[in-house]
Design an enzyme around this catalytic site. Structure first.
Site, mmCIF file in Angstrom:
data_model
loop_
_atom_site.group_PDB
_atom_site.id
_atom_site.type_symbol
_atom_site.label_atom_id
_atom_site.label_comp_id
_atom_site.label_asym_id
_atom_site.label_seq_id
_atom_site.Cartn_x
_atom_site.Cartn_y
_atom_site.Cartn_z
ATOM 1 N N GLY A 228 29.822 30.085 39.803
ATOM 2 C CA GLY A 228 29.614 30.673 38.483
ATOM 3 C C GLY A 228 30.951 31.193 37.986
ATOM 4 N N ARG A 229 31.380 32.298 38.610
ATOM 5 C CA ARG A 229 32.602 32.980 38.202
ATOM 6 C C ARG A 229 33.793 32.035 38.060
ATOM 7 N NH1 ARG A 229 33.500 38.099 39.330
ATOM 8 N NH2 ARG A 229 31.780 38.047 40.807
ATOM 9 N N TYR B 169 30.156 37.380 34.116
ATOM 10 C CA TYR B 169 29.474 38.654 34.346
ATOM 11 C C TYR B 169 29.983 39.750 33.401
ATOM 12 C CZ TYR B 169 28.266 35.924 38.414
ATOM 13 O OH TYR B 169 27.825 34.919 39.229
ATOM 14 N N ARG C 1 31.187 45.846 34.825
ATOM 15 C CA ARG C 1 31.705 45.591 36.177
ATOM 16 C C ARG C 1 32.591 46.727 36.713
ATOM 17 N NH1 ARG C 1 34.725 41.654 37.536
ATOM 18 N NH2 ARG C 1 33.621 41.214 39.453
ATOM 19 N N CYS D 57 28.202 57.572 26.555
ATOM 20 C CA CYS D 57 28.112 58.936 27.086
ATOM 21 C C CYS D 57 27.883 58.931 28.594
ATOM 22 C CB CYS D 57 27.004 59.694 26.373
ATOM 23 S SG CYS D 57 27.450 59.970 24.666
ATOM 24 N N TYR E 97 31.009 47.956 40.066
ATOM 25 C CA TYR E 97 31.648 47.495 41.315
ATOM 26 C C TYR E 97 33.041 48.069 41.516
ATOM 27 C CZ TYR E 97 28.418 43.535 40.531
ATOM 28 O OH TYR E 97 27.335 42.750 40.295
ATOM 29 N N GLY F 271 30.354 31.555 44.675
ATOM 30 C CA GLY F 271 31.129 32.668 45.214
ATOM 31 C C GLY F 271 32.620 32.455 45.253
ATOM 32 N N GLU G 274 27.564 25.660 43.832
ATOM 33 C CA GLU G 274 27.103 26.219 42.557
ATOM 34 C C GLU G 274 27.960 27.417 42.139
ATOM 35 O OE1 GLU G 274 23.085 26.756 43.872
ATOM 36 O OE2 GLU G 274 23.565 28.727 44.697
#
Ligand code: PLP
Length: 864
Positions: A745-746, A842, A782, A813, A786, A707, A743
């Site tokens: 990711g981003r 992501y 994304r 579309c 989001y 995170g 852990e």
């Protein structure tokens, strides 16, 4: 110059009168005004720091030895005289002698009277203006020194206590035809006078309050009915936030009087709030300029201008605020409760700033600038309030305000902005009756981050226009004209990227060097024994191989991800792999145990119902701490609304089932969300897991999840890895019996990736311009999912002037197929290559074939 030549009153603050270079700027300002047909009138402050020294002098005169401070004050002025090459003795002696005799007079007293204090404090302006006049006349400017006290008379009000009468006096602001005609007698003379000082009916010196030079200048502007007032200071204007806290703050080119008043009152320290009354009353435009950078146009405060509808113009913060919370049940349908408690504030001489009321509580704030908030006063206040209610002080608060127009009608747009309050305690919310601000009272240490986050929400993507000027960074460090960070890796690799886009478009490109750099950052977290890469962020085999080389493990959430890891890195030690699925079929756990990887369970049911699968195995348990964090509701992975983890109340049942199966719980895990920038989050999670681990004797490892946020837009706050290191070290020291894992990711891959796409078509529909690309939400979902922000640049025309504001859209579309709204771009044509930044995480991993349009392919860009 003639009688009809308009006046311009220019006020120069402390830094602007403290060096020869600045006096040369003043001379240049005078010349420019004269050349442009204006008659300048100068109002000057004391040299920088001298007013503070004079305060010390007053204190020492009754309570110590004032001579060293007196010498410091003399030396500062003599040094500037030498720099200006003017004779110090003739210019300054009279002022020095007066200051010495005032000091001696005070030394005879027990404590200085307000009159004496005012007389000493006035010396700063009297001395600085003598030096200025001597220098300008030596430069050949015909200049006359005026004593401001002859023209500015304080209002005589017997109800005002003497302290205020002498130290924070007020003057009426009228046009002054006598002064105008007196000055017009010598139209070629430049007049120079002091800020901050005035006189009372007895002819004694009084002050207009600290920072009162702006107010003096506003009064002179009113007296002369000046065409404009210029406040020259060390910043070129008012900004959308305090630039020292938010370097991406934008210069506000235009403000209405009321907005400027609101900003000045809410904490922006560029202008003294009291100077706005006179200029507003006489409709005199006020220009804020910087002597450090005189070419910058600065802020113009003038009439409210056309109503451009509801908007936020700035985020301000004021700290050292004390809130008083008053709980009472007696208020409901009572008459006079508020009158009674406010009478108590009045009785203690305390001015109340913000107020919020409900049936059972009234909370108010006390502004330290308006109140002397010493402990005695507050104790007495509480004592008296407690006769009527349960009163409590909340010290060290900050007021964070959105300042703008018609804020009330913006409530629906404020939705996403309010998400930043998710993790903060808000003591009080008020919305000004004037509809010019909405304020939030929070703990002081929360304020800087909150301001940065709110600023990024409201202004991160704002294009420059007639109101919002350049960013502070651009003004000081020459960041690109569009305010974007110049150091992104892809700027240096532009040619390579254009070649790659030429070969094939659309295309994701990942920078190997950036991934290695980010992995070094994570390895530098001393308390983390093993970092695992959450491969869902980007499972490209080359990325996995690179990170394996860097010593990072892997976090997988599906059998497919496990297959990917073992295909990309066949020899990997299974100890470096985690399997942490959610709502997985029981067989998935069985297969994972067979592979020998660490397995994390996040529900009790599989263990209870399929004991055999877990029998004699070691597991981790994912716990839900009850509160999620992160950049969007959908990425917060804790709390009852989120499907992840076992709530602490269920752990007992889980332990009993584990005992029955002979399963040992060797680690606890938690992951609370994505895009988190508050470093304390993970340290708090260590404490949280350690508190639960006492019930699990086999637990050796605490995994605090991923995170870690990355800045997605200019001005957004990144997670600060140095302070994360510090707080994790402290947490590890509190719980030395456990090893810690993380852990991310981003963090490891987001900034390493860019999406390259070719422009297919452009279109204008009414006021809206569209730039269409050969890919959209099928490659990068994304923004649609989001509302995520990704910087977009025209790589083919990097550095060209930004002349178009457009929505950058894809070919899918769906109306939501928009990669960026209202983006400032150069003139853009079909065939140009656009780059969408920070898409390494992501991006490709969430891509899809919607409309049967294949998403962008991926390629790793090596270091050379
Ligand atoms: N760990 C778990 C369990 C996750 O679910 C995720 C993301 O969803 C991560 C780690 C990685 O999060 P981030 O990419 O924000 O670091």
């Amino acid at each position: 110059m003639s009688e009809s030549t308009p006046w311009v009153v220019c006020k120069f603050g402390g830094t602007s009168v403290s060096s020869r270079a600045r006096w040369d700027t003043i001379a240049e300002v005078v010349r420019t005004h004269r050349n442009e047909g204006r008659h300048p009138f100068l109002v000057c402050s004391a040299l920088q720091g001298i007013s503070d020294q004079l305060e010390v002098l007053v204190r020492e005169a009754t309570d110590g030895d004032p001579r060293p401070t007196l010498n410091t004050i003399r030396d500062r002025h003599r040094a500037l005289a030498a720099d200006l090459e003017v004779d110090a003795e003739t210019t300054l002696n009279e002022g020095f002698e007066r200051l010495e005799s005032l000091t001696e007079e005070i030394m005879q007293e027990d404590s200085p009277s307000p009159r004496q204090r005012a007389a000493v404090m006035a010396s700063g302006e009297l001395l600085s203006t003598r030096l200025g006049v001597a220098y300008l006349s030596a430069q050949g400017v015909p200049v006359e020194w005026l004593d401001a006290r002859e023209f500015l008379r304080a209002k005589d009000d017997a109800n005002v206590p003497p302290r205020r009468q002498y130290l924070a006096a007020t003057c009426a602001s009228h046009s002054d035809p006598v002064l105008q005609s007196h000055l017009n007698d010598n139209p070629d003379t430049l007049y120079l006078t002091q800020g901050f000082i005035a006189s009372n009916a007895l002819g004694e010196t009084v002050l207009l309050g600290r920072g009162g030079s702006d107010t003096s200048a506003a009064h002179f502007a009113a007296k002369l009915q000046a065409e404009r007032l210029e406040i020259w200071t060390d910043v070129p204007g008012m900004f959308t936030a305090n630039p020292s806290e938010v370097p991406s703050a934008r210069l506000l080119r235009r403000l209405g009087y009321d907005e400027a008043q609101e900003l000045a009152t809410m904490g922006a320290r560029v202008l003294h709030p009291r100077c706005l009354g006179p200029v507003k009353r006489h409709r005199i435009p006020l220009h804020i300029r910087s002597t450090e950078d005189p070419k910058v146009d600065g802020t113009i405060v003038a009439g409210d201008g056309p109503d451009v509808g509801p908007h936020v113009k700035a985020i301000s913060a004021k700290d050292e605020v004390t809130a008083v919370s008053m709980d009472t049940l007696g208020m409901w349908q009572e008459v006079g409760f508020l009158a009674d408690v406010f009478q108590i504030f009045k009785h203690h001489g305390l001015s109340v700033d913000l107020v919020a009321t409900s049936e059972a509580n009234v909370t108010v704030t006390l502004d330290p600038q308006a109140n002397a908030l010493d402990a005695d006063v507050l104790d007495r206040l509480l004592h008296d309030l407690n006769q009527y209610c349960d009163a409590e002080l909340i010290r060290s608060c900050a007021v964070v305000s959105l300042v703008g127009r018609h804020i009330r009608s913006l409530l629906s747009d404020l939705g996403p902005a309010f998400e930043v309050f998710d993790e903060k305690k808000v003591h009080l919310v008020t919305q000004a009756a004037s509809d010019l601000n909405m304020s939030f009272v929070v703990d002081e240490e929360q304020a800087p981050r909150l301001v940065r986050e709110l600023h990024a929400q409201f202004f991160g993507a704002k294009a420059p226009d007639a109101i919002f000027g350049p960013r502070w960074q651009e003004l000081v460090d020459s960041v690109d004209a569009d305010g974007r960070q110049p150091d992104a890796w892809w700027r240096d690799r532009r040619e390579d990227l254009l070649t790659l886009a030429d070969e094939q478009s659309p295309r994701y490109v990942y920078s190997e060097a950036t991934i290695r750099e980010k992995s070094d950052d994570v390895h530098a977290l001393e308390a983390i024994e093993q970092p695992f890469y959450a491969i869902k962020a980007n499972p490209h085999p080359d990325v996995l191989r690179l990170l394996e080389e860097e010593g990072v493990g892997f976090e997988c959430v599906s059998p497919g991800e496990l297959d990917r890891v073992f295909e990309a890195v066949p020899d990997i030690d299974p100890e470096r792999v985690l399997f942490q699925p959610n709502f997985a079929a029981p067989e998935e756990y069985a297969e994972a145990f067979e592979r020998g990887v660490h397995v994390t369970l996040d529900n009790v049911q599989p263990l209870v119902e399929r004991l055999a699968i877990f029998a004699n195995e070691e597991i981790f348990v994912r716990v839900d701490p009850g509160e999620g964090h992160g950049h969007h509701r959908h990425v917060r992975t804790a709390g009852a609304q989120s499907k992840f983890g076992v709530v602490p109340a269920e752990l007992e049942r889980l332990r009993a089932a584990a005992d029955r199966a002979g399963t040992s719980v060797v680690g606890l895990h938690v992951h609370v969300g994505s895009g988190i920038t508050d470093e304390d989050t993970w340290a708090d999670l260590v404490d949280f897991l350690a508190s639960l681990a006492t019930d699990f004797p086999d637990v050796r490892t605490l995994n605090v999840g991923g995170g870690l946020g990355v800045p997605d837009r200019p001005g957004a706050a990144p997670v600060d890895l140095d302070s994360l290191n510090d707080v994790l070290n402290e947490a590890a020291a509190r719980h030395p019996q456990y090893t810690l894992w993380m852990e991310p990711g981003r963090y490891l891959v987001a900034e390493a990736g860019v999406l390259l796409a070719q422009v297919t078509q452009t279109k204008a529909k009414g006021p809206v311009h569209y730039i269409g690309l050969d890919t959209g939400m099928n490659s990068l979902i994304r923004p649609a999912l989001y509302g995520a922000y990704h910087e977009i640049a025209n790589l083919s025309r990097l550095g060209d002037a930004l002349s178009v504001t457009a929505d950058v859209v894809g070919p899918i579309c769906e109306t939501g197929d928009v990669l960026g709204h209202n983006r400032q771009l150069p003139d853009t044509d079909p065939g140009d290559v656009l780059l969408v930044a920070t898409t390494g995480a992501y991006g490709a991993s969430m891509a899809n074939h919607y409309n049967l349009r294949p998403p962008a392919e991926e390629v790793l860009l090596s270091d050379d």
